[in-house]
Design a protein around this motif. Structure first.
Motif, PDB file in Angstrom:
ATOM      1  N   ASP A 140      63.708  73.558  11.048  1.00 16.84           N
ATOM      2  CA  ASP A 140      64.649  73.121  12.080  1.00 16.84           C
ATOM      3  C   ASP A 140      64.240  71.811  12.735  1.00 16.84           C
ATOM      4  OD1 ASP A 140      66.143  75.370  11.581  1.00 16.84           O
ATOM      5  OD2 ASP A 140      65.373  76.512  13.295  1.00 16.84           O
ATOM      6  N   LYS A 141      62.939  71.622  12.993  1.00 15.55           N
ATOM      7  CA  LYS A 141      62.508  70.391  13.655  1.00 15.55           C
ATOM      8  C   LYS A 141      62.792  69.177  12.791  1.00 15.55           C
ATOM      9  CE  LYS A 141      58.684  68.144  16.071  1.00 15.55           C
ATOM     10  NZ  LYS A 141      57.266  68.208  16.507  1.00 15.55           N
ATOM     11  N   MET A 142      62.640  69.327  11.494  1.00 17.26           N
ATOM     12  CA  MET A 142      62.943  68.213  10.593  1.00 17.26           C
ATOM     13  C   MET A 142      64.434  67.889  10.641  1.00 17.26           C
ATOM     14  SD  MET A 142      61.921  67.767   6.558  1.00 17.26           S
ATOM     15  CE  MET A 142      60.171  67.546   6.907  1.00 17.26           C
ATOM     16  N   ASP A 143      65.280  68.918  10.621  1.00 17.67           N
ATOM     17  CA  ASP A 143      66.725  68.703  10.786  1.00 17.67           C
ATOM     18  C   ASP A 143      67.013  67.984  12.097  1.00 17.67           C
ATOM     19  OD1 ASP A 143      67.762  69.777   8.431  1.00 17.67           O
ATOM     20  OD2 ASP A 143      67.978  71.795   9.261  1.00 17.67           O
ATOM     21  N   ASP A 144      66.378  68.449  13.189  1.00 17.43           N
ATOM     22  CA  ASP A 144      66.643  67.871  14.508  1.00 17.43           C
ATOM     23  C   ASP A 144      66.238  66.397  14.567  1.00 17.43           C
ATOM     24  OD1 ASP A 144      67.555  70.329  15.347  1.00 17.43           O
ATOM     25  OD2 ASP A 144      65.704  70.875  16.403  1.00 17.43           O
ATOM     26  N   LEU A 145      65.089  66.077  13.988  1.00 19.07           N
ATOM     27  CA  LEU A 145      64.638  64.685  13.999  1.00 19.07           C
ATOM     28  C   LEU A 145      65.563  63.796  13.178  1.00 19.07           C
ATOM     29  CD1 LEU A 145      60.766  65.112  13.701  1.00 19.07           C
ATOM     30  CD2 LEU A 145      62.007  64.101  15.633  1.00 19.07           C
ATOM     31  N   LEU A 146      66.054  64.310  12.052  1.00 24.08           N
ATOM     32  CA  LEU A 146      66.983  63.522  11.254  1.00 24.08           C
ATOM     33  C   LEU A 146      68.286  63.307  12.015  1.00 24.08           C
ATOM     34  CD1 LEU A 146      67.312  62.106   8.510  1.00 24.08           C
ATOM     35  CD2 LEU A 146      68.502  64.159   7.725  1.00 24.08           C
ATOM     36  N   GLU A 147      68.787  64.355  12.637  1.00 20.96           N
ATOM     37  CA  GLU A 147      70.006  64.214  13.438  1.00 20.96           C
ATOM     38  C   GLU A 147      69.806  63.187  14.550  1.00 20.96           C
ATOM     39  OE1 GLU A 147      72.772  66.747  16.574  1.00 20.96           O
ATOM     40  OE2 GLU A 147      71.643  67.834  15.029  1.00 20.96           O
ATOM     41  N   ASP A 148      68.656  63.247  15.225  1.00 22.61           N
ATOM     42  CA  ASP A 148      68.384  62.318  16.329  1.00 22.61           C
ATOM     43  C   ASP A 148      68.418  60.865  15.862  1.00 22.61           C
ATOM     44  OD1 ASP A 148      68.124  64.323  18.166  1.00 22.61           O
ATOM     45  OD2 ASP A 148      65.935  64.262  18.279  1.00 22.61           O
ATOM     46  N   ILE A 149      67.766  60.584  14.729  1.00 26.97           N
ATOM     47  CA  ILE A 149      67.711  59.187  14.300  1.00 26.97           C
ATOM     48  C   ILE A 149      69.061  58.723  13.766  1.00 26.97           C
ATOM     49  CG2 ILE A 149      66.882  59.662  11.948  1.00 26.97           C
ATOM     50  CD1 ILE A 149      65.965  56.684  14.268  1.00 26.97           C
ATOM     51  N   VAL A 150      69.812  59.609  13.133  1.00 29.58           N
ATOM     52  CA  VAL A 150      71.161  59.217  12.691  1.00 29.58           C
ATOM     53  C   VAL A 150      72.031  58.892  13.897  1.00 29.58           C
ATOM     54  CG1 VAL A 150      73.272  60.017  11.560  1.00 29.58           C
ATOM     55  CG2 VAL A 150      71.059  60.471  10.504  1.00 29.58           C
ATOM     56  N   ARG A 151      71.973  59.726  14.929  1.00 33.97           N
ATOM     57  CA  ARG A 151      72.738  59.437  16.148  1.00 33.97           C
ATOM     58  C   ARG A 151      72.310  58.097  16.753  1.00 33.97           C
ATOM     59  NH1 ARG A 151      75.756  63.567  18.472  1.00 33.97           N
ATOM     60  NH2 ARG A 151      75.511  65.639  17.528  1.00 33.97           N
ATOM     61  N   LYS A 152      71.010  57.844  16.742  1.00 40.18           N
ATOM     62  CA  LYS A 152      70.505  56.597  17.323  1.00 40.18           C
ATOM     63  C   LYS A 152      71.001  55.399  16.525  1.00 40.18           C
ATOM     64  CE  LYS A 152      67.887  54.503  20.365  1.00 40.18           C
ATOM     65  NZ  LYS A 152      68.194  54.574  21.815  1.00 40.18           N
ATOM     66  N   ILE A 153      70.938  55.477  15.214  1.00 38.63           N
ATOM     67  CA  ILE A 153      71.421  54.381  14.374  1.00 38.63           C
ATOM     68  C   ILE A 153      72.912  54.149  14.617  1.00 38.63           C
ATOM     69  CG2 ILE A 153      71.882  53.683  11.985  1.00 38.63           C
ATOM     70  CD1 ILE A 153      69.247  55.138  11.224  1.00 38.63           C
ATOM     71  N   CYS A 154      73.690  55.222  14.687  1.00 39.74           N
ATOM     72  CA  CYS A 154      75.127  55.090  14.945  1.00 39.74           C
ATOM     73  C   CYS A 154      75.389  54.416  16.282  1.00 39.74           C
ATOM     74  CB  CYS A 154      75.797  56.465  14.911  1.00 39.74           C
ATOM     75  SG  CYS A 154      75.912  57.207  13.276  1.00 39.74           S
ATOM     76  N   GLN A 155      74.608  54.795  17.285  1.00 41.49           N
ATOM     77  CA  GLN A 155      74.775  54.197  18.613  1.00 41.49           C
ATOM     78  C   GLN A 155      74.492  52.696  18.561  1.00 41.49           C
ATOM     79  OE1 GLN A 155      71.983  55.651  21.489  1.00 41.49           O
ATOM     80  NE2 GLN A 155      72.913  54.564  23.204  1.00 41.49           N
ATOM     81  N   ILE A 156      73.412  52.313  17.893  1.00 41.44           N
ATOM     82  CA  ILE A 156      73.021  50.901  17.829  1.00 41.44           C
ATOM     83  C   ILE A 156      74.034  50.090  17.026  1.00 41.44           C
ATOM     84  CG2 ILE A 156      71.265  49.311  16.928  1.00 41.44           C
ATOM     85  CD1 ILE A 156      69.199  51.575  17.504  1.00 41.44           C
ATOM     86  N   LYS A 157      74.535  50.651  15.923  1.00 37.93           N
ATOM     87  CA  LYS A 157      75.469  49.935  15.059  1.00 37.93           C
ATOM     88  C   LYS A 157      76.918  50.001  15.552  1.00 37.93           C
ATOM     89  CE  LYS A 157      74.516  48.198  11.605  1.00 37.93           C
ATOM     90  NZ  LYS A 157      74.060  46.786  11.328  1.00 37.93           N
ATOM     91  N   GLY A 158      77.180  50.843  16.535  1.00 35.82           N
ATOM     92  CA  GLY A 158      78.549  50.987  17.006  1.00 35.82           C
ATOM     93  C   GLY A 158      79.421  51.785  16.065  1.00 35.82           C
ATOM     94  N   TRP A 159      78.804  52.668  15.277  1.00 34.10           N
ATOM     95  CA  TRP A 159      79.540  53.520  14.354  1.00 34.10           C
ATOM     96  C   TRP A 159      79.912  54.835  15.032  1.00 34.10           C
ATOM     97  CZ3 TRP A 159      75.214  53.326  10.090  1.00 34.10           C
ATOM     98  CH2 TRP A 159      75.223  52.072   9.455  1.00 34.10           C
ATOM     99  N   THR A 160      81.026  55.424  14.625  1.00 31.24           N
ATOM    100  CA  THR A 160      81.246  56.824  14.962  1.00 31.24           C
ATOM    101  C   THR A 160      80.283  57.653  14.119  1.00 31.24           C
ATOM    102  OG1 THR A 160      82.890  57.195  13.234  1.00 31.24           O
ATOM    103  CG2 THR A 160      83.706  56.359  15.373  1.00 31.24           C
ATOM    104  N   LEU A 161      80.069  58.893  14.525  1.00 31.66           N
ATOM    105  CA  LEU A 161      79.174  59.750  13.741  1.00 31.66           C
ATOM    106  C   LEU A 161      79.679  59.912  12.316  1.00 31.66           C
ATOM    107  CD1 LEU A 161      77.921  62.726  15.949  1.00 31.66           C
ATOM    108  CD2 LEU A 161      76.565  60.988  14.777  1.00 31.66           C
ATOM    109  N   GLU A 162      80.984  60.082  12.158  1.00 34.81           N
ATOM    110  CA  GLU A 162      81.528  60.273  10.813  1.00 34.81           C
ATOM    111  C   GLU A 162      81.305  59.021   9.977  1.00 34.81           C
ATOM    112  OE1 GLU A 162      85.917  60.889   8.837  1.00 34.81           O
ATOM    113  OE2 GLU A 162      85.294  62.285  10.427  1.00 34.81           O
ATOM    114  N   GLU A 163      81.571  57.845  10.561  1.00 36.28           N
ATOM    115  CA  GLU A 163      81.341  56.600   9.828  1.00 36.28           C
ATOM    116  C   GLU A 163      79.876  56.462   9.439  1.00 36.28           C
ATOM    117  OE1 GLU A 163      84.665  53.668  11.955  1.00 36.28           O
ATOM    118  OE2 GLU A 163      82.628  53.804  12.748  1.00 36.28           O
ATOM    119  N   GLY A 164      78.992  56.738  10.394  1.00 40.16           N
ATOM    120  CA  GLY A 164      77.571  56.552  10.159  1.00 40.16           C
ATOM    121  C   GLY A 164      77.006  57.488   9.117  1.00 40.16           C
ATOM    122  N   VAL A 165      77.370  58.770   9.200  1.00 36.97           N
ATOM    123  CA  VAL A 165      76.850  59.744   8.235  1.00 36.97           C
ATOM    124  C   VAL A 165      77.337  59.406   6.833  1.00 36.97           C
ATOM    125  CG1 VAL A 165      76.921  62.178   7.540  1.00 36.97           C
ATOM    126  CG2 VAL A 165      76.527  61.574   9.928  1.00 36.97           C
TER     127      VAL A 165
END
Length: 401
Positions: free
Chosen positions: A353-378
């Motif tokens: 679970d922690k590995m899943d959580d860390l991956l989710e966290d960094i994907v959200r962070k990248i999306c925030q920085i790039k201005g992507w929606t979550l769907e676009e970013g994933v």
């Protein structure tokens, strides 16, 4: 809702396919049984030293991506059958590169002679040298890696690289109440104080270049570690592709390539794409390179993204390394990078679970920085990972089932 806000509040779209570009669950071997139940669709699992090569192979036997599984990885209609895959990576980490000797002309140096050359400053403490493992020949390492790459056609080379900051663990145990966890794979720091010794950078370069050459010969991607040696790392990589630089195509050639690309995008199968790619035969450099947990400045990106560079360079980011404290450089790098060169990773030592959580966290962070929606970013990060691992460069689209 703004993309930045959506990335913080919307449920994470695991069904679209999230991929971990770099992780180390073999450091905690019992956690590997949790991979099948994770939400991450596929893990790119690194080997680093003598004690974990076989562990990576053992789980590749059970969970490695096969050609039959590729449609499930590409799909945006997630299911239980599309999770729990791994891409194995075999290689020797710079932290352990002093344990390898370059066996030129079939000469085997003594243990003392080898370590006095491979370690800086040259050790004068015989007890310290005696505490180190007997070094193994580079030819054996390359032979073992080649065998694994042949056995697993989708495997990559990693983790390899350069590290100017790392200090070799010493003999004394640290006074920190550390108790060795029996679940941890041997060969790491294991509670010891760090010594004053480092792995000689010229030695690190020789071990790195040999592994890069093997990856080029077998046309496999690589995952590269670089700490406090960004300029030297680029120089080392550049040496492998010197003489193979891309030339700027003419207008006529660009038009022809666009026509070929359009043909591929109409649905030709993966095998046909691979056979018609421009990677060609064996070369002295890997076709695709990921600089994992990239910590260099944004200005350094330009040299990797020059049109003349014949390898495709990706940059992955992790919460543990890039956003554990100051994140100014990582934010600037992510902002400066083309959308199709970014990857996400956990860099964690245990699956679950922690590995899943860390991956989710960094994907959200990248999306925030790039201005992507979550769907676009994933979706974009999924396509980037597929391109990095398989050499499959697809348009950003929903994909099939």
């Amino acid at each position: 809702m703004a993309p930045q806000e959506a990335s913080k509040t919307q449920p994470f779209p695991w069904h679209l396919g999230a991929f971990d570009a770099h992780c180390h669950p073999t450091d905690t071997a019992p956690s590997l049984d949790k991979i099948a139940g994770m939400k991450t669709r596929a893990l790119t699992i690194m080997a680093t030293r003598g004690q974990d090569q076989r562990l990576v192979a053992d789980f590749a036997d059970k969970l490695a991506v096969t050609d039959d599984a590729i449609p499930a990885l590409e799909s945006t209609r997630g299911s239980e059958k599309s999770r729990g895959y791994i891409i194995p990576a075999f290689g020797w980490h710079p932290w352990f590169s002093h344990q390898i000797f370059v066996d030129e002309q079939h000469r085997t140096p003594s243990k003392v002679d080898h370590y006095r050359l491979a370690i800086s400053p040259s050790p004068v403490n015989d007890d310290f040298i005696a505490s180190l493992p007997d070094p193994r020949p580079l030819s054996d390492l390359l032979g073992q890696t080649r065998t694994y790459l042949e056995r697993y056609p989708r495997a990559i080379v990693g983790e390899i690289g350069l590290d100017r900051a790392f200090r070799i663990p010493g003999i004394e145990m640290a006074d920190n109440g550390y108790e060795k966890d029996p679940a941890l794979t041997p060969g790491g720091r294991e509670g010891r104080r760090l010594s004053t010794y480092r792995v000689d950078m010229r030695h690190q370069q020789r071990i790195l270049k040999a592994q890069l050459n093997l990856a080029g010969e077998m046309q496999r991607a690589v995952s590269v570690h670089g700490v406090a040696a960004h300029g030297l790392l680029f120089e080392t990589l550049e040496e492998t592709w010197r003489g193979h630089e891309r030339r700027t195509p003419s207008k006529r050639e660009r038009k022809r390539r666009a026509s070929v690309d359009a043909t591929h995008q109409k649905g030709e199968n993966f095998e046909a794409f691979e056979q018609s790619s421009d990677l060609g035969d064996a070369k002295p450099f890997p076709p695709r390179i990921c600089l994992h947990s990239y910590s260099g400045p944004a200005d350094t990106l330009r040299q990797y993204l020059q049109p003349s560079v014949p390898a495709i360079i990706f940059f992955s980011f992790s919460r543990l390394v890039n956003f554990s404290s100051t994140s100014t450089k990582a934010v600037a790098a992510i902002q400066a990078l083309p959308d199709d060169r970014i990857l996400a990773e956990s860099d964690l030592h245990a699956a679950g679970d922690k590995m899943d959580d860390l991956l989710e966290d960094i994907v959200r962070k990248i999306c925030q920085i790039k201005g992507w929606t979550l769907e676009e970013g994933v979706k974009q990060l999924r396509l980037n990972w597929l391109h990095y691992i398989f050499g499959k460069n697809l348009e950003k689209k929903d994909g099939g089932g």
